[in-house]
Design a protein around this motif. Structure first.
Motif, PDB file in Angstrom:
ATOM      1  N   TRP A  42       0.847  -1.190   0.000  1.00 41.53           N
ATOM      2  CA  TRP A  42       0.000   0.000   0.000  1.00 41.53           C
ATOM      3  C   TRP A  42       0.882   1.238   0.000  1.00 41.53           C
ATOM      4  CZ3 TRP A  42      -4.749  -1.174  -1.106  1.00 41.53           C
ATOM      5  CH2 TRP A  42      -5.229  -2.430  -0.771  1.00 41.53           C
ATOM      6  N   THR A  43       0.900   1.947  -1.133  1.00 41.47           N
ATOM      7  CA  THR A  43       1.692   3.161  -1.259  1.00 41.47           C
ATOM      8  C   THR A  43       0.769   4.309  -1.603  1.00 41.47           C
ATOM      9  OG1 THR A  43       2.122   2.698  -3.584  1.00 41.47           O
ATOM     10  CG2 THR A  43       3.753   1.912  -2.002  1.00 41.47           C
ATOM     11  N   GLY A  44       1.246   5.497  -1.464  1.00 45.79           N
ATOM     12  CA  GLY A  44       0.455   6.680  -1.775  1.00 45.79           C
ATOM     13  C   GLY A  44       0.223   7.524  -0.533  1.00 45.79           C
ATOM     14  N   PHE A  45      -0.249   8.714  -0.770  1.00 44.11           N
ATOM     15  CA  PHE A  45      -0.425   9.685   0.309  1.00 44.11           C
ATOM     16  C   PHE A  45      -1.424   9.213   1.355  1.00 44.11           C
ATOM     17  CE2 PHE A  45      -2.654  13.448   1.979  1.00 44.11           C
ATOM     18  CZ  PHE A  45      -1.594  14.033   2.652  1.00 44.11           C
ATOM     19  N   TYR A  46      -2.626   8.825   0.929  1.00 42.17           N
ATOM     20  CA  TYR A  46      -3.670   8.445   1.879  1.00 42.17           C
ATOM     21  C   TYR A  46      -3.328   7.136   2.599  1.00 42.17           C
ATOM     22  CZ  TYR A  46      -6.372  12.145  -0.254  1.00 42.17           C
ATOM     23  OH  TYR A  46      -6.784  13.362  -0.706  1.00 42.17           O
ATOM     24  N   ASN A  47      -2.656   6.240   1.905  1.00 38.49           N
ATOM     25  CA  ASN A  47      -2.241   5.004   2.555  1.00 38.49           C
ATOM     26  C   ASN A  47      -1.182   5.261   3.627  1.00 38.49           C
ATOM     27  OD1 ASN A  47      -3.910   3.152   1.188  1.00 38.49           O
ATOM     28  ND2 ASN A  47      -2.590   3.288  -0.593  1.00 38.49           N
ATOM     29  N   ARG A  48      -0.295   6.206   3.374  1.00 39.89           N
ATOM     30  CA  ARG A  48       0.718   6.544   4.380  1.00 39.89           C
ATOM     31  C   ARG A  48       0.074   7.180   5.617  1.00 39.89           C
ATOM     32  NH1 ARG A  48       5.445   4.985   2.567  1.00 39.89           N
ATOM     33  NH2 ARG A  48       5.989   5.328   0.402  1.00 39.89           N
ATOM     34  N   ILE A  49      -0.948   7.994   5.412  1.00 40.60           N
ATOM     35  CA  ILE A  49      -1.667   8.580   6.558  1.00 40.60           C
ATOM     36  C   ILE A  49      -2.333   7.468   7.367  1.00 40.60           C
ATOM     37  CG2 ILE A  49      -3.662   9.994   7.195  1.00 40.60           C
ATOM     38  CD1 ILE A  49      -2.901  11.870   4.905  1.00 40.60           C
ATOM     39  N   ALA A  50      -2.971   6.531   6.675  1.00 44.82           N
ATOM     40  CA  ALA A  50      -3.623   5.420   7.365  1.00 44.82           C
ATOM     41  C   ALA A  50      -2.610   4.562   8.106  1.00 44.82           C
ATOM     42  CB  ALA A  50      -4.402   4.570   6.365  1.00 44.82           C
ATOM     43  N   GLN A  51      -1.430   4.384   7.528  1.00 35.14           N
ATOM     44  CA  GLN A  51      -0.390   3.584   8.184  1.00 35.14           C
ATOM     45  C   GLN A  51       0.120   4.273   9.443  1.00 35.14           C
ATOM     46  OE1 GLN A  51       2.531   3.030   5.118  1.00 35.14           O
ATOM     47  NE2 GLN A  51       1.098   1.902   3.825  1.00 35.14           N
ATOM     48  N   ARG A  52       0.289   5.575   9.359  1.00 34.56           N
ATOM     49  CA  ARG A  52       0.868   6.304  10.491  1.00 34.56           C
ATOM     50  C   ARG A  52      -0.133   6.502  11.631  1.00 34.56           C
ATOM     51  NH1 ARG A  52       5.115  10.239   9.509  1.00 34.56           N
ATOM     52  NH2 ARG A  52       6.286   9.198  11.108  1.00 34.56           N
ATOM     53  N   PHE A  53      -1.357   6.919  11.310  1.00 32.19           N
ATOM     54  CA  PHE A  53      -2.297   7.293  12.360  1.00 32.19           C
ATOM     55  C   PHE A  53      -3.254   6.170  12.763  1.00 32.19           C
ATOM     56  CE2 PHE A  53      -1.184  11.397  10.369  1.00 32.19           C
ATOM     57  CZ  PHE A  53      -0.592  11.978  11.475  1.00 32.19           C
ATOM     58  N   PHE A  54      -3.543   5.262  11.853  1.00 33.24           N
ATOM     59  CA  PHE A  54      -4.502   4.191  12.156  1.00 33.24           C
ATOM     60  C   PHE A  54      -3.843   2.823  12.226  1.00 33.24           C
ATOM     61  CE2 PHE A  54      -6.970   7.456   9.801  1.00 33.24           C
ATOM     62  CZ  PHE A  54      -7.703   7.914  10.884  1.00 33.24           C
ATOM     63  N   HIS A  55      -2.502   2.803  12.176  1.00 36.57           N
ATOM     64  CA  HIS A  55      -1.718   1.577  12.313  1.00 36.57           C
ATOM     65  C   HIS A  55      -2.118   0.502  11.308  1.00 36.57           C
ATOM     66  CE1 HIS A  55      -0.050   3.361  15.894  1.00 36.57           C
ATOM     67  NE2 HIS A  55      -1.271   3.567  16.343  1.00 36.57           N
ATOM     68  N   ARG A  56      -2.286   0.922  10.074  1.00 34.34           N
ATOM     69  CA  ARG A  56      -2.576  -0.019   8.989  1.00 34.34           C
ATOM     70  C   ARG A  56      -1.268  -0.609   8.481  1.00 34.34           C
ATOM     71  NH1 ARG A  56      -7.719  -1.441   9.195  1.00 34.34           N
ATOM     72  NH2 ARG A  56      -9.015   0.376   9.472  1.00 34.34           N
ATOM     73  N   PRO A  57      -1.280  -1.858   8.031  1.00 32.13           N
ATOM     74  CA  PRO A  57      -0.033  -2.457   7.556  1.00 32.13           C
ATOM     75  C   PRO A  57       0.408  -1.875   6.216  1.00 32.13           C
ATOM     76  CG  PRO A  57      -1.838  -3.949   7.197  1.00 32.13           C
ATOM     77  CD  PRO A  57      -2.383  -2.798   7.976  1.00 32.13           C
ATOM     78  N   ARG A  58       1.715  -1.866   6.000  1.00 34.61           N
ATOM     79  CA  ARG A  58       2.254  -1.375   4.726  1.00 34.61           C
ATOM     80  C   ARG A  58       2.092  -2.425   3.638  1.00 34.61           C
ATOM     81  NH1 ARG A  58       7.772  -0.430   2.388  1.00 34.61           N
ATOM     82  NH2 ARG A  58       7.485   1.414   1.093  1.00 34.61           N
ATOM     83  N   VAL A  59       2.146  -3.689   4.024  1.00 35.77           N
ATOM     84  CA  VAL A  59       2.030  -4.799   3.084  1.00 35.77           C
ATOM     85  C   VAL A  59       0.944  -5.739   3.584  1.00 35.77           C
ATOM     86  CG1 VAL A  59       3.230  -6.747   2.041  1.00 35.77           C
ATOM     87  CG2 VAL A  59       4.465  -4.637   2.475  1.00 35.77           C
ATOM     88  N   SER A  60       0.044  -6.119   2.699  1.00 34.23           N
ATOM     89  CA  SER A  60      -0.998  -7.092   3.032  1.00 34.23           C
ATOM     90  C   SER A  60      -0.670  -8.417   2.365  1.00 34.23           C
ATOM     91  CB  SER A  60      -2.366  -6.611   2.544  1.00 34.23           C
ATOM     92  OG  SER A  60      -2.740  -5.435   3.201  1.00 34.23           O
ATOM     93  N   HIS A  61      -0.899  -9.496   3.086  1.00 30.41           N
ATOM     94  CA  HIS A  61      -0.703 -10.846   2.558  1.00 30.41           C
ATOM     95  C   HIS A  61      -2.073 -11.496   2.416  1.00 30.41           C
ATOM     96  CE1 HIS A  61       3.607 -10.576   3.144  1.00 30.41           C
ATOM     97  NE2 HIS A  61       3.361 -10.064   4.344  1.00 30.41           N
TER      98      HIS A  61
END
Length: 125
Positions: A42-61
């Motif tokens: 998951w790359t991109g601006f909105y994905n990075r926000i979700a990763q930082r503030f909502f603890h979403r994973p960078r890579v999904s399996h």
């Protein structure tokens, strides 16, 4: 496509089923099945926000089941949906509504941007 990669392909041994026909009993031939694991980064601006503030994973399996793994291995850009459906019917003869299940699976893959339709940009005449 779209940053989706095959992470690994696990093979599992499937023991044959016990069958009995009259006085004769025994096991069918054992086989191997391959289970495909996809990775989506998951790359991109909105994905990075979700990763930082909502603890979403960078890579999904994503682990596909037996049917999904079989279909994924057949998707090569040259086969049509009809060809894949015929191969699916040959491999799994007892499956009910195989064409509708195949189409739904392909639509799910398309909705999650794992595949694109080859003729998606052309208009029907």
């Amino acid at each position: 496509l779209f940053g989706v990669k095959v992470a690994k392909v696990n093979t599992i041994s499937v023991r044959g089923r016990f069958r009995r026909q009259g006085a004769h009993a025994g096991y069918t031939a054992s086989s191997k099945k391959a289970i495909v694991t996809l990775t989506k980064e998951w790359t991109g601006f909105y994905n990075r926000i979700a990763q930082r503030f909502f603890h979403r994973p960078r890579v999904s399996h994503i682990d596909l089941d037996g049917y999904g793994s079989f279909i994924w291995k057949l998707i090569d850009g040259k086969r049509t949906v009809y060809d894949i459906s015929r191969k699916l019917d040959e491999a799994y003869p007892g499956m009910e509504k195989s064409l509708s299940r195949l189409i739904k699976f392909l639509e799910i893959l398309r909705d999650h941007h794992f595949i694109v339709w080859k003729n998606a940009g052309e208009k029907a005449k």
